[in-house]
Design an enzyme around this catalytic site. Structure first.
Site, PDB file in Angstrom:
ATOM      1  N   LYS A 282       0.855  -1.184   0.000  1.00  0.00           N
ATOM      2  CA  LYS A 282       0.000   0.000   0.000  1.00  0.00           C
ATOM      3  C   LYS A 282       0.889   1.230   0.000  1.00  0.00           C
ATOM      4  CE  LYS A 282      -3.516   2.491   2.537  1.00  0.00           C
ATOM      5  NZ  LYS A 282      -4.551   2.451   3.585  1.00  0.00           N
TER       6      LYS A 282
ATOM      7  N   ARG B  34     -10.595  10.101   1.866  1.00  0.00           N
ATOM      8  CA  ARG B  34     -10.394  10.765   3.159  1.00  0.00           C
ATOM      9  C   ARG B  34     -11.466  11.814   3.388  1.00  0.00           C
ATOM     10  NH1 ARG B  34      -3.766  11.095   2.881  1.00  0.00           N
ATOM     11  NH2 ARG B  34      -3.439   8.834   2.915  1.00  0.00           N
TER      12      ARG B  34
ATOM     13  N   LYS C 106      -2.309  -1.492  -3.774  1.00  0.00           N
ATOM     14  CA  LYS C 106      -3.144  -0.291  -3.716  1.00  0.00           C
ATOM     15  C   LYS C 106      -2.285   0.933  -3.821  1.00  0.00           C
ATOM     16  CE  LYS C 106      -6.100   2.035  -0.439  1.00  0.00           C
ATOM     17  NZ  LYS C 106      -6.528   2.107   0.935  1.00  0.00           N
TER      18      LYS C 106
ATOM     19  N   TYR D 207     -15.297   1.053  -6.662  1.00  0.00           N
ATOM     20  CA  TYR D 207     -16.552   1.774  -6.420  1.00  0.00           C
ATOM     21  C   TYR D 207     -17.489   1.612  -7.613  1.00  0.00           C
ATOM     22  CZ  TYR D 207     -13.689   3.621  -2.690  1.00  0.00           C
ATOM     23  OH  TYR D 207     -12.864   3.714  -1.596  1.00  0.00           O
TER      24      TYR D 207
HETATM   25  C1  PBG Z   1      -7.412   3.483   5.574  1.00  0.00           C
HETATM   26  C2  PBG Z   1      -7.718   3.369   4.135  1.00  0.00           C
HETATM   27  C3  PBG Z   1      -7.526   4.326   3.132  1.00  0.00           C
HETATM   28  C4  PBG Z   1      -8.107   3.799   1.981  1.00  0.00           C
HETATM   29  C5  PBG Z   1      -8.599   2.534   2.308  1.00  0.00           C
HETATM   30  N1  PBG Z   1      -8.329   2.283   3.634  1.00  0.00           N
HETATM   31  C6  PBG Z   1      -6.979   5.699   3.158  1.00  0.00           C
HETATM   32  C7  PBG Z   1      -5.638   5.980   3.667  1.00  0.00           C
HETATM   33  O1  PBG Z   1      -4.794   5.092   3.806  1.00  0.00           O
HETATM   34  O2  PBG Z   1      -5.411   7.155   3.968  1.00  0.00           O
HETATM   35  C8  PBG Z   1      -8.205   4.516   0.665  1.00  0.00           C
HETATM   36  C9  PBG Z   1      -9.238   3.995  -0.268  1.00  0.00           C
HETATM   37  C10 PBG Z   1      -9.573   4.896  -1.406  1.00  0.00           C
HETATM   38  O3  PBG Z   1      -8.926   5.933  -1.653  1.00  0.00           O
HETATM   39  O4  PBG Z   1     -10.530   4.569  -2.110  1.00  0.00           O
HETATM   40  N2  PBG Z   1      -6.215   3.054   6.040  1.00  0.00           N
END
Ligand code: PBG
Length: 331
Positions: free
Chosen positions: A200, A210, A254, A319
């Protein structure tokens, strides 16, 4: 590989008509490949649209099954749940993550009762619950690894006991997959799967998410001390290798489209089920361009999803899941 020998070999022959193109297609997107992330808020009433994600809503818990009905009818196999925690329930430690009556737990119980065939994915990280927006607990300005892992273990058990089938740690702490596996097993939750957000990245493409869960307002700085540098690729393989050794059943990369090279390397290197998270910013880009008339919405959406399959994905968190499943059903 065949040696091209023109004019005996003409690669365009296999593209000549629709039937032949179908016969030689190497990859196919199916509804079975889709995981639908949804946002859940307290209360009921009309869903609230997320400004930076047109077409994506915060669903009220009270009428949640109604919002999920179409996904169930279309045969979407899994749904990932994200809470919009009211500001007054957030604190520095993310205590609400451990509350058996928090939004995720109540949503999981309702959805399990209504749609037992759908696998529920629970994101494990503290950012929806902390007033500073970080994924773990902060000590002296740093997200403390081991202390955060201990809390995440309790969060995961709390979710699994409420009916979450697949625990998806998105926090990027070191050693969390092994600790989660042990914590789940200690509670007899041996069937709870772990889909690790193994690679990630600290990405700008999470912006709309967010906003959706309200974690951006507070977030000071960034998440670069725990999420990966977009410049790195070998490091992603080390992350994946560690998570597999610690007991991950599936891994995730991701964001999605800008990171297809990582997906391919992970698939070739480890051969386990790999998932991509096509994140909020990727969704926003397609929607924004389509709404301006600059892209054909459905074609761009389906092409992006198919490309994840070609890169080696078993499935995609997107989504667009419901919209894509509708098109797949129409053929
Ligand atoms: C939380 C999390 C995030 C996303 C999924 N789980 C945001 C982040 O790490 O700040 C992002 C998903 C998206 O942008 O669709 N840890």
């Amino acid at each position: 590989m065949l040696t091209p020998n023109f004019p005996r070999t003409r690669l365009r022959r296999n593209r000549f008509d629709e039937a032949t193109r179908r016969l030689v297609a190497e990859h196919k997107l199916a509804t079975d490949d889709l995981i639908w992330p949804i946002f859940i808020r307290e209360g009921g009433g009309p869903p609230a649209e997320i400004a930076a994600m047109p077409g994506v809503y915060r669903f009220g818990l009270e009428d949640l099954p109604r919002h999920v009905e179409e996904a169930a009818r279309l045969g979407i196999p899994a749904i990932a749940l994200f809470p919009v925690t009211p500001a007054e329930r957030k604190d520095a430690e993310g205590a609400e993550a451990l509350n058996p009556e928090n939004l995720i737990c109540r949503a999981a119980r309702r959805l399990k009762a209504a749609f037992p065939q759908i696998a529920l994915v629970g994101d494990v990280a503290l950012d929806p619950y902390t007033d500073h927006g970080h994924d773990g607990v902060v000590r002296d300005g740093y997200v403390a690894n081991d202390e955060s892992v201990a809390v995440l273990c309790r969060q995961a058990v709390n979710q699994a006991e409420a009916g979450i089938d697949i625990i998806a740690p998105s926090d990027m702490m070191d050693g969390r997959v092994g600790a989660l596996r042990e914590a789940l097993d200690a509670e007899g939750l041996i069937h709870t799967r772990i889909m690790s957000y193994a690679a990630k990245y600290a990405s700008a493409f999470y912006g709309p998410f967010r906003e959706a869960i309200g974690s951006q307002v507070a977030l000071k700085g960034d998440k670069k001390t725990y999420q990966m540098n977009p410049a790195n690729s070998d490091e992603a393989l080390r992350e994946v290798a560690m998570d597999i050794a610690e007991g991950a059943d599936m891994v995730m990369v991701k964001p999605g489209l800008p990171y297809l090279d990582i997906i391919r390397r992970v698939k070739d290197g480890f051969g386990l089920p790999v998932f991509a998270y096509q994140v909020s910013g990727e969704y926003a880009m397609i929607e924004a361009a389509a709404r301006n008339g600059w892209l054909d919405h459905d074609k761009a959406m389906m092409e992006a999803l198919l490309c994840f399959k070609r890169a080696g994905c078993s499935g995609i968190l997107t989504y667009h899941a419901v919209q894509a499943a509708r098109l797949l059903r129409q053929g």
